[in-house]
Design a protein around this motif. Structure first.
Motif, PDB file in Angstrom:
ATOM      1  N   SER A   1       2.903   7.220  -9.462  1.00 17.23           N
ATOM      2  CA  SER A   1       2.265   8.320  -8.747  1.00 17.23           C
ATOM      3  C   SER A   1       1.468   9.093  -9.783  1.00 17.23           C
ATOM      4  O   SER A   1       1.424   8.706 -10.957  1.00 17.23           O
ATOM      5  CB  SER A   1       3.303   9.222  -8.059  1.00 17.23           C
ATOM      6  OG  SER A   1       4.075   9.912  -9.028  1.00 17.23           O
TER       7      SER A   1
ATOM      8  N   ILE B   1      -4.485   6.640  -5.751  1.00 13.52           N
ATOM      9  CA  ILE B   1      -4.999   5.283  -5.960  1.00 13.52           C
ATOM     10  C   ILE B   1      -6.523   5.266  -5.871  1.00 13.52           C
ATOM     11  O   ILE B   1      -7.191   4.497  -6.559  1.00 13.52           O
ATOM     12  CB  ILE B   1      -4.361   4.292  -4.952  1.00 13.52           C
ATOM     13  CG1 ILE B   1      -4.533   2.848  -5.439  1.00 13.52           C
ATOM     14  CG2 ILE B   1      -4.917   4.460  -3.559  1.00 13.52           C
ATOM     15  CD1 ILE B   1      -3.745   2.506  -6.671  1.00 13.52           C
TER      16      ILE B   1
ATOM     17  N   LEU C   1      -0.587   9.776  -2.235  1.00 18.16           N
ATOM     18  CA  LEU C   1      -0.647   8.474  -2.895  1.00 18.16           C
ATOM     19  C   LEU C   1      -2.002   7.805  -2.681  1.00 18.16           C
ATOM     20  O   LEU C   1      -2.535   7.144  -3.587  1.00 18.16           O
ATOM     21  CB  LEU C   1       0.472   7.574  -2.383  1.00 18.16           C
ATOM     22  CG  LEU C   1       1.900   8.055  -2.680  1.00 18.16           C
ATOM     23  CD1 LEU C   1       2.918   7.081  -2.092  1.00 18.16           C
ATOM     24  CD2 LEU C   1       2.120   8.234  -4.174  1.00 18.16           C
TER      25      LEU C   1
ATOM     26  N   ALA D   1      -5.324  -1.663  -1.906  1.00 18.56           N
ATOM     27  CA  ALA D   1      -4.030  -1.037  -2.201  1.00 18.56           C
ATOM     28  C   ALA D   1      -3.010  -1.371  -1.111  1.00 18.56           C
ATOM     29  O   ALA D   1      -1.857  -1.725  -1.399  1.00 18.56           O
ATOM     30  CB  ALA D   1      -4.191   0.465  -2.338  1.00 18.56           C
ATOM     31  N   LYS D   2      -3.426  -1.268   0.148  1.00 22.40           N
ATOM     32  CA  LYS D   2      -2.495  -1.519   1.246  1.00 22.40           C
ATOM     33  C   LYS D   2      -2.089  -2.995   1.338  1.00 22.40           C
ATOM     34  O   LYS D   2      -1.040  -3.316   1.893  1.00 22.40           O
ATOM     35  CB  LYS D   2      -3.118  -1.065   2.563  1.00 22.40           C
ATOM     36  CG  LYS D   2      -3.182   0.453   2.696  1.00 22.40           C
ATOM     37  CD  LYS D   2      -3.652   0.882   4.084  1.00 22.40           C
ATOM     38  CE  LYS D   2      -3.557   2.383   4.254  1.00 22.40           C
ATOM     39  NZ  LYS D   2      -3.939   2.822   5.618  1.00 22.40           N
TER      40      LYS D   2
ATOM     41  N   LEU E   1       0.458  -3.004  -2.161  1.00 20.29           N
ATOM     42  CA  LEU E   1       1.384  -1.928  -2.503  1.00 20.29           C
ATOM     43  C   LEU E   1       2.128  -1.414  -1.273  1.00 20.29           C
ATOM     44  O   LEU E   1       1.648  -1.532  -0.148  1.00 20.29           O
ATOM     45  CB  LEU E   1       0.631  -0.764  -3.156  1.00 20.29           C
ATOM     46  CG  LEU E   1      -0.162  -1.064  -4.427  1.00 20.29           C
ATOM     47  CD1 LEU E   1      -0.877   0.185  -4.903  1.00 20.29           C
ATOM     48  CD2 LEU E   1       0.748  -1.621  -5.513  1.00 20.29           C
ATOM     49  N   LYS E   2       3.271  -0.795  -1.521  1.00 26.29           N
ATOM     50  CA  LYS E   2       4.052  -0.141  -0.496  1.00 26.29           C
ATOM     51  C   LYS E   2       4.272   1.319  -0.882  1.00 26.29           C
ATOM     52  O   LYS E   2       4.063   1.727  -2.024  1.00 26.29           O
ATOM     53  CB  LYS E   2       5.402  -0.837  -0.313  1.00 26.29           C
ATOM     54  CG  LYS E   2       5.311  -2.242   0.248  1.00 26.29           C
ATOM     55  CD  LYS E   2       4.815  -2.236   1.691  1.00 26.29           C
ATOM     56  CE  LYS E   2       4.846  -3.620   2.305  1.00 26.29           C
ATOM     57  NZ  LYS E   2       4.379  -3.618   3.722  1.00 26.29           N
ATOM     58  N   GLU E   3       4.686   2.091   0.079  1.00 31.37           N
ATOM     59  CA  GLU E   3       5.105   3.474  -0.171  1.00 31.37           C
ATOM     60  C   GLU E   3       6.621   3.472  -0.293  1.00 31.37           C
ATOM     61  O   GLU E   3       7.317   3.110   0.646  1.00 31.37           O
ATOM     62  CB  GLU E   3       4.646   4.371   0.975  1.00 31.37           C
ATOM     63  CG  GLU E   3       4.995   5.833   0.806  1.00 31.37           C
ATOM     64  CD  GLU E   3       4.477   6.673   1.957  1.00 31.37           C
ATOM     65  OE1 GLU E   3       5.214   7.575   2.418  1.00 31.37           O
ATOM     66  OE2 GLU E   3       3.333   6.425   2.408  1.00 31.37           O
TER      67      GLU E   3
ATOM     68  N   LEU F   1       1.823   1.887   3.169  1.00 31.25           N
ATOM     69  CA  LEU F   1       1.244   2.999   2.413  1.00 31.25           C
ATOM     70  C   LEU F   1       0.428   3.913   3.324  1.00 31.25           C
ATOM     71  O   LEU F   1      -0.595   3.508   3.878  1.00 31.25           O
ATOM     72  CB  LEU F   1       0.359   2.427   1.302  1.00 31.25           C
ATOM     73  CG  LEU F   1      -0.326   3.387   0.340  1.00 31.25           C
ATOM     74  CD1 LEU F   1       0.686   4.292  -0.335  1.00 31.25           C
ATOM     75  CD2 LEU F   1      -1.106   2.600  -0.704  1.00 31.25           C
TER      76      LEU F   1
ATOM     77  N   LEU G   1       3.806   4.912  -5.220  1.00 33.37           N
ATOM     78  CA  LEU G   1       3.295   3.584  -4.950  1.00 33.37           C
ATOM     79  C   LEU G   1       4.316   2.583  -5.462  1.00 33.37           C
ATOM     80  O   LEU G   1       4.876   2.748  -6.547  1.00 33.37           O
ATOM     81  CB  LEU G   1       1.970   3.362  -5.676  1.00 33.37           C
ATOM     82  CG  LEU G   1       0.819   4.309  -5.337  1.00 33.37           C
ATOM     83  CD1 LEU G   1      -0.343   4.082  -6.292  1.00 33.37           C
ATOM     84  CD2 LEU G   1       0.363   4.099  -3.898  1.00 33.37           C
TER      85      LEU G   1
END
Length: 294
Positions: free
Chosen positions: A172, A130, A126, A140-141, A144-146, A121, A159
Protein backbone atom coordinates in the motif's frame (compact mmCIF):
# COMPACT_ATOMS: atom_id res chain seq x y z
CA UNK A 1 -2.75 29.04 8.84
CA UNK A 2 0.05 29.10 11.41
CA UNK A 3 3.38 28.09 9.95
CA UNK A 4 4.91 25.11 11.72
CA UNK A 5 8.33 25.55 13.24
CA UNK A 6 11.07 23.62 11.48
CA UNK A 7 12.64 20.86 13.53
CA UNK A 8 16.38 20.65 14.12
CA UNK A 9 18.55 17.67 13.23
CA UNK A 10 19.06 16.89 16.91
CA UNK A 11 15.31 16.86 17.56
CA UNK A 12 14.68 14.50 14.66
CA UNK A 13 17.50 12.18 15.76
CA UNK A 14 15.71 11.81 19.10
CA UNK A 15 12.57 10.39 17.48
CA UNK A 16 12.18 6.70 18.28
CA UNK A 17 12.90 4.83 15.04
CA UNK A 18 10.71 1.84 15.92
CA UNK A 19 7.72 4.14 16.45
CA UNK A 20 8.51 6.04 13.27
CA UNK A 21 8.69 2.84 11.19
CA UNK A 22 5.38 1.71 12.71
CA UNK A 23 3.82 5.00 11.62
CA UNK A 24 4.99 4.21 8.07
CA UNK A 25 3.40 0.75 8.33
CA UNK A 26 6.50 -1.34 9.01
CA UNK A 27 6.45 -3.79 11.90
CA UNK A 28 9.42 -5.90 13.07
CA UNK A 29 9.57 -9.50 11.91
CA UNK A 30 11.36 -10.45 15.11
CA UNK A 31 12.71 -8.80 18.25
CA UNK A 32 15.85 -9.95 20.01
CA UNK A 33 16.68 -7.85 23.04
CA UNK A 34 17.38 -4.34 21.80
CA UNK A 35 17.51 -5.44 18.14
CA UNK A 36 14.36 -5.04 16.05
CA UNK A 37 14.63 -6.89 12.73
CA UNK A 38 12.57 -5.84 9.68
CA UNK A 39 12.17 -6.84 6.09
CA UNK A 40 14.03 -4.01 4.42
CA UNK A 41 11.87 -1.00 3.42
CA UNK A 42 14.21 -0.56 0.45
CA UNK A 43 13.67 -3.89 -1.37
CA UNK A 44 11.86 -7.23 -1.40
CA UNK A 45 13.54 -9.99 0.60
CA UNK A 46 12.75 -13.28 2.28
CA UNK A 47 14.93 -12.87 5.37
CA UNK A 48 14.82 -9.73 7.55
CA UNK A 49 18.12 -7.87 7.10
CA UNK A 50 17.20 -4.37 8.31
CA UNK A 51 17.97 -3.91 12.01
CA UNK A 52 17.15 -1.12 14.44
CA UNK A 53 19.07 -1.10 17.72
CA UNK A 54 16.55 0.56 19.99
CA UNK A 55 19.06 1.23 22.75
CA UNK A 56 21.14 3.55 20.55
CA UNK A 57 18.26 4.42 18.17
CA UNK A 58 20.20 3.58 15.01
CA UNK A 59 19.47 1.38 11.97
CA UNK A 60 21.65 -0.80 9.79
CA UNK A 61 20.74 -2.49 6.50
CA UNK A 62 22.90 -5.60 6.15
CA UNK A 63 21.75 -6.07 2.55
CA UNK A 64 23.31 -2.77 1.49
CA UNK A 65 25.93 -2.32 4.19
CA UNK A 66 24.54 1.09 5.14
CA UNK A 67 22.95 2.59 8.24
CA UNK A 68 22.70 5.60 10.48
CA UNK A 69 20.19 7.80 12.25
CA UNK A 70 16.56 8.53 11.45
CA UNK A 71 17.74 11.43 9.28
CA UNK A 72 19.89 9.10 7.15
CA UNK A 73 16.92 6.75 6.81
CA UNK A 74 14.49 9.55 5.91
CA UNK A 75 16.75 11.00 3.22
CA UNK A 76 17.11 7.59 1.56
CA UNK A 77 13.50 6.47 2.03
CA UNK A 78 11.98 9.74 0.72
CA UNK A 79 14.75 10.46 -1.79
CA UNK A 80 14.97 13.95 -0.27
CA UNK A 81 17.44 16.48 1.05
CA UNK A 82 18.01 16.97 4.78
CA UNK A 83 15.93 20.15 4.73
CA UNK A 84 13.05 18.49 2.90
CA UNK A 85 12.97 15.61 5.38
CA UNK A 86 13.08 17.91 8.40
CA UNK A 87 10.12 19.82 6.98
CA UNK A 88 8.27 16.56 6.27
CA UNK A 89 8.67 15.39 9.87
CA UNK A 90 7.63 18.79 11.27
CA UNK A 91 4.49 18.87 9.13
CA UNK A 92 3.63 15.35 10.22
CA UNK A 93 3.67 16.44 13.88
CA UNK A 94 5.48 13.27 14.90
CA UNK A 95 6.11 13.18 18.67
CA UNK A 96 9.74 13.78 19.59
CA UNK A 97 10.32 10.91 22.00
CA UNK A 98 13.17 8.52 22.45
CA UNK A 99 12.71 5.08 23.97
CA UNK A 100 15.61 3.25 25.57
CA UNK A 101 14.76 -0.41 25.95
CA UNK A 102 16.20 -2.10 29.06
CA UNK A 103 19.20 -4.26 28.23
CA UNK A 104 17.66 -7.29 29.97
CA UNK A 105 14.61 -7.42 27.71
CA UNK A 106 13.60 -10.96 26.84
CA UNK A 107 13.64 -12.10 23.26
CA UNK A 108 10.21 -12.18 21.69
CA UNK A 109 8.67 -12.59 18.28
CA UNK A 110 6.62 -9.81 16.72
CA UNK A 111 2.98 -10.53 15.86
CA UNK A 112 2.61 -12.23 12.51
CA UNK A 113 0.53 -10.87 9.66
CA UNK A 114 -2.77 -12.75 9.45
CA UNK A 115 -4.92 -12.54 6.33
CA UNK A 116 -8.61 -12.05 7.15
CA UNK A 117 -10.20 -11.58 3.72
CA UNK A 118 -9.25 -11.67 0.06
CA UNK A 119 -11.54 -10.08 -2.53
CA UNK A 120 -11.53 -8.26 -5.86
CA UNK A 121 -9.74 -4.93 -5.90
CA UNK A 122 -12.18 -2.07 -5.26
CA UNK A 123 -10.82 0.15 -2.43
CA UNK A 124 -10.37 3.73 -3.73
CA UNK A 125 -7.17 4.23 -1.74
CA UNK A 126 -5.53 1.17 -3.28
CA UNK A 127 -6.71 2.09 -6.78
CA UNK A 128 -5.22 5.56 -6.32
CA UNK A 129 -1.93 4.07 -5.13
CA UNK A 130 -1.57 1.64 -8.04
CA UNK A 131 -2.48 4.43 -10.48
CA UNK A 132 0.33 6.56 -9.04
CA UNK A 133 2.66 3.69 -9.87
CA UNK A 134 1.37 4.04 -13.47
CA UNK A 135 -0.23 0.59 -13.50
CA UNK A 136 -3.60 0.65 -15.35
CA UNK A 137 -6.53 -0.44 -13.20
CA UNK A 138 -7.48 -3.13 -15.73
CA UNK A 139 -4.06 -4.78 -15.39
CA UNK A 140 -4.03 -4.39 -11.60
CA UNK A 141 -7.41 -6.11 -11.28
CA UNK A 142 -6.20 -8.98 -13.45
CA UNK A 143 -3.30 -9.88 -11.17
CA UNK A 144 -3.94 -8.31 -7.75
CA UNK A 145 -6.46 -8.75 -4.96
CA UNK A 146 -7.59 -6.56 -2.09
CA UNK A 147 -6.35 -8.21 1.10
CA UNK A 148 -7.58 -7.35 4.60
CA UNK A 149 -5.10 -8.41 7.27
CA UNK A 150 -4.12 -7.90 10.89
CA UNK A 151 -0.68 -6.72 11.96
CA UNK A 152 0.20 -5.96 15.57
CA UNK A 153 -3.43 -6.25 16.64
CA UNK A 154 -4.65 -3.70 14.08
CA UNK A 155 -6.56 -4.27 10.85
CA UNK A 156 -5.36 -2.93 7.49
CA UNK A 157 -5.90 -3.56 3.80
CA UNK A 158 -3.41 -3.69 0.94
CA UNK A 159 -2.82 -4.82 -2.60
CA UNK A 160 -2.19 -8.55 -2.56
CA UNK A 161 -0.14 -10.58 -5.05
CA UNK A 162 -0.40 -14.30 -4.38
CA UNK A 163 2.66 -16.55 -4.22
CA UNK A 164 2.77 -20.15 -5.37
CA UNK A 165 2.82 -21.23 -1.72
CA UNK A 166 -0.44 -19.42 -0.96
CA UNK A 167 0.89 -16.34 0.83
CA UNK A 168 0.53 -12.76 -0.35
CA UNK A 169 2.95 -9.97 -1.13
CA UNK A 170 1.26 -6.91 0.42
CA UNK A 171 1.66 -3.32 -0.72
CA UNK A 172 0.00 0.00 0.00
CA UNK A 173 1.16 3.59 0.05
CA UNK A 174 2.62 3.10 3.54
CA UNK A 175 3.28 -0.61 3.86
CA UNK A 176 5.46 -3.25 2.25
CA UNK A 177 5.33 -6.75 3.68
CA UNK A 178 4.07 -10.27 3.12
CA UNK A 179 1.94 -12.95 4.69
CA UNK A 180 3.25 -16.48 5.20
CA UNK A 181 4.21 -18.56 3.41
CA UNK A 182 6.47 -16.29 1.34
CA UNK A 183 7.57 -17.76 -2.00
CA UNK A 184 7.96 -16.97 -5.68
CA UNK A 185 5.08 -16.70 -8.18
CA UNK A 186 5.19 -18.59 -11.49
CA UNK A 187 2.75 -17.34 -14.13
CA UNK A 188 2.44 -20.10 -16.73
CA UNK A 189 1.13 -19.29 -20.20
CA UNK A 190 2.68 -22.27 -22.07
CA UNK A 191 5.39 -20.27 -23.85
CA UNK A 192 9.07 -21.12 -24.35
CA UNK A 193 10.43 -17.83 -22.97
CA UNK A 194 10.48 -17.01 -19.26
CA UNK A 195 10.78 -13.41 -18.01
CA UNK A 196 12.17 -13.08 -14.48
CA UNK A 197 11.43 -10.11 -12.17
CA UNK A 198 12.31 -9.28 -8.56
CA UNK A 199 8.86 -8.02 -7.54
CA UNK A 200 5.30 -7.87 -8.79
CA UNK A 201 5.32 -4.11 -9.40
CA UNK A 202 8.04 -4.60 -12.03
CA UNK A 203 6.09 -7.50 -13.54
CA UNK A 204 2.96 -5.33 -13.85
CA UNK A 205 5.06 -2.48 -15.25
CA UNK A 206 6.40 -4.81 -17.95
CA UNK A 207 2.87 -5.92 -18.87
CA UNK A 208 1.84 -2.24 -19.04
CA UNK A 209 4.73 -1.33 -21.35
CA UNK A 210 4.06 -4.28 -23.66
CA UNK A 211 0.34 -3.55 -23.94
CA UNK A 212 0.93 0.17 -24.45
CA UNK A 213 3.28 -0.69 -27.31
CA UNK A 214 0.80 -3.18 -28.83
CA UNK A 215 3.43 -5.91 -28.53
CA UNK A 216 2.44 -9.57 -28.06
CA UNK A 217 2.86 -10.92 -24.55
CA UNK A 218 4.06 -14.38 -25.51
CA UNK A 219 5.97 -15.17 -22.32
CA UNK A 220 5.75 -17.06 -19.08
CA UNK A 221 6.73 -15.08 -15.98
CA UNK A 222 8.61 -15.77 -12.76
CA UNK A 223 8.26 -13.16 -10.01
CA UNK A 224 10.83 -13.94 -7.32
CA UNK A 225 9.19 -11.77 -4.61
CA UNK A 226 12.65 -11.82 -3.01
CA UNK A 227 16.17 -12.41 -4.32
CA UNK A 228 16.48 -15.10 -1.67
CA UNK A 229 14.40 -17.34 -3.97
CA UNK A 230 16.86 -17.23 -6.88
CA UNK A 231 18.45 -20.55 -5.92
CA UNK A 232 15.22 -22.47 -5.39
CA UNK A 233 13.72 -21.15 -8.65
CA UNK A 234 16.62 -22.26 -10.87
CA UNK A 235 14.87 -25.56 -11.65
CA UNK A 236 11.86 -23.64 -13.02
CA UNK A 237 14.17 -21.57 -15.22
CA UNK A 238 15.86 -24.69 -16.62
CA UNK A 239 12.53 -25.76 -18.17
CA UNK A 240 12.62 -22.89 -20.68
CA UNK A 241 14.44 -22.44 -23.97
CA UNK A 242 14.92 -18.74 -23.27
CA UNK A 243 15.26 -16.89 -19.97
CA UNK A 244 15.09 -13.07 -19.91
CA UNK A 245 16.31 -11.36 -16.75
CA UNK A 246 14.85 -8.05 -15.60
CA UNK A 247 16.35 -7.73 -12.11
CA UNK A 248 17.06 -4.32 -10.59
CA UNK A 249 19.90 -2.08 -11.76
CA UNK A 250 21.86 -2.24 -8.51
CA UNK A 251 24.56 -4.35 -6.87
CA UNK A 252 22.23 -7.18 -5.67
CA UNK A 253 20.59 -7.22 -9.11
CA UNK A 254 23.98 -7.36 -10.82
CA UNK A 255 25.19 -10.17 -8.57
CA UNK A 256 22.09 -12.33 -8.99
CA UNK A 257 21.91 -11.72 -12.73
CA UNK A 258 25.44 -13.05 -13.07
CA UNK A 259 24.63 -16.01 -10.81
CA UNK A 260 21.63 -17.00 -12.92
CA UNK A 261 23.59 -16.61 -16.16
CA UNK A 262 26.29 -18.90 -14.78
CA UNK A 263 23.69 -21.60 -14.04
CA UNK A 264 21.33 -21.17 -17.01
CA UNK A 265 23.09 -21.33 -20.40
CA UNK A 266 21.65 -18.70 -22.71
CA UNK A 267 19.97 -16.62 -19.98
CA UNK A 268 19.98 -13.00 -21.11
CA UNK A 269 20.32 -9.76 -19.15
CA UNK A 270 17.48 -7.59 -20.51
CA UNK A 271 17.93 -4.58 -18.23
CA UNK A 272 18.78 -2.38 -21.20
CA UNK A 273 15.00 -1.85 -21.37
CA UNK A 274 15.24 0.42 -18.32
CA UNK A 275 18.84 1.59 -18.60
CA UNK A 276 19.63 4.49 -16.23
CA UNK A 277 16.68 3.55 -13.98
CA UNK A 278 16.84 1.26 -10.95
CA UNK A 279 13.88 -0.87 -11.97
CA UNK A 280 11.12 -1.16 -14.56
CA UNK A 281 8.55 0.68 -12.48
CA UNK A 282 10.91 3.65 -12.08
CA UNK A 283 11.29 3.62 -15.87
CA UNK A 284 7.50 3.49 -16.30
CA UNK A 285 7.05 6.41 -13.86
CA UNK A 286 9.64 8.62 -15.55
CA UNK A 287 8.56 12.22 -16.24
CA UNK A 288 6.86 12.76 -19.56
CA UNK A 289 5.83 9.16 -20.14
CA UNK A 290 2.19 8.15 -20.22
CA UNK A 291 -0.08 5.55 -21.76
CA UNK A 292 -3.73 5.56 -22.79
CA UNK A 293 -4.39 2.33 -20.94
CA UNK A 294 -6.95 2.35 -18.12
Amino acid sequence: MEKKQKMTCEQVREIDMVSYLAKLGYEPAKIRGNDYWYYSPFRDEGTPSFKVNRRINRWYDFGEGKGGSLIDFGIKYNNSTIGEFLALVANDEFPVTKFIQPSNSKEKEAPKIEVLEVKDLTAPGLLTYISKRRIPISIAKQFLKEVTYTNGGKTFYALGFQTDAGGYELRSAHFKGSSSPKFFTHVKNSFDTLCVFEGFMDFLSFITIMKASDMPIDFDFLILNSLSFVTVSIEQMKNYSNVHLYLDNNEPGDRNTEEIKSLIPGAEDKRSLFENYEDINAFLCRPGYSTKLK
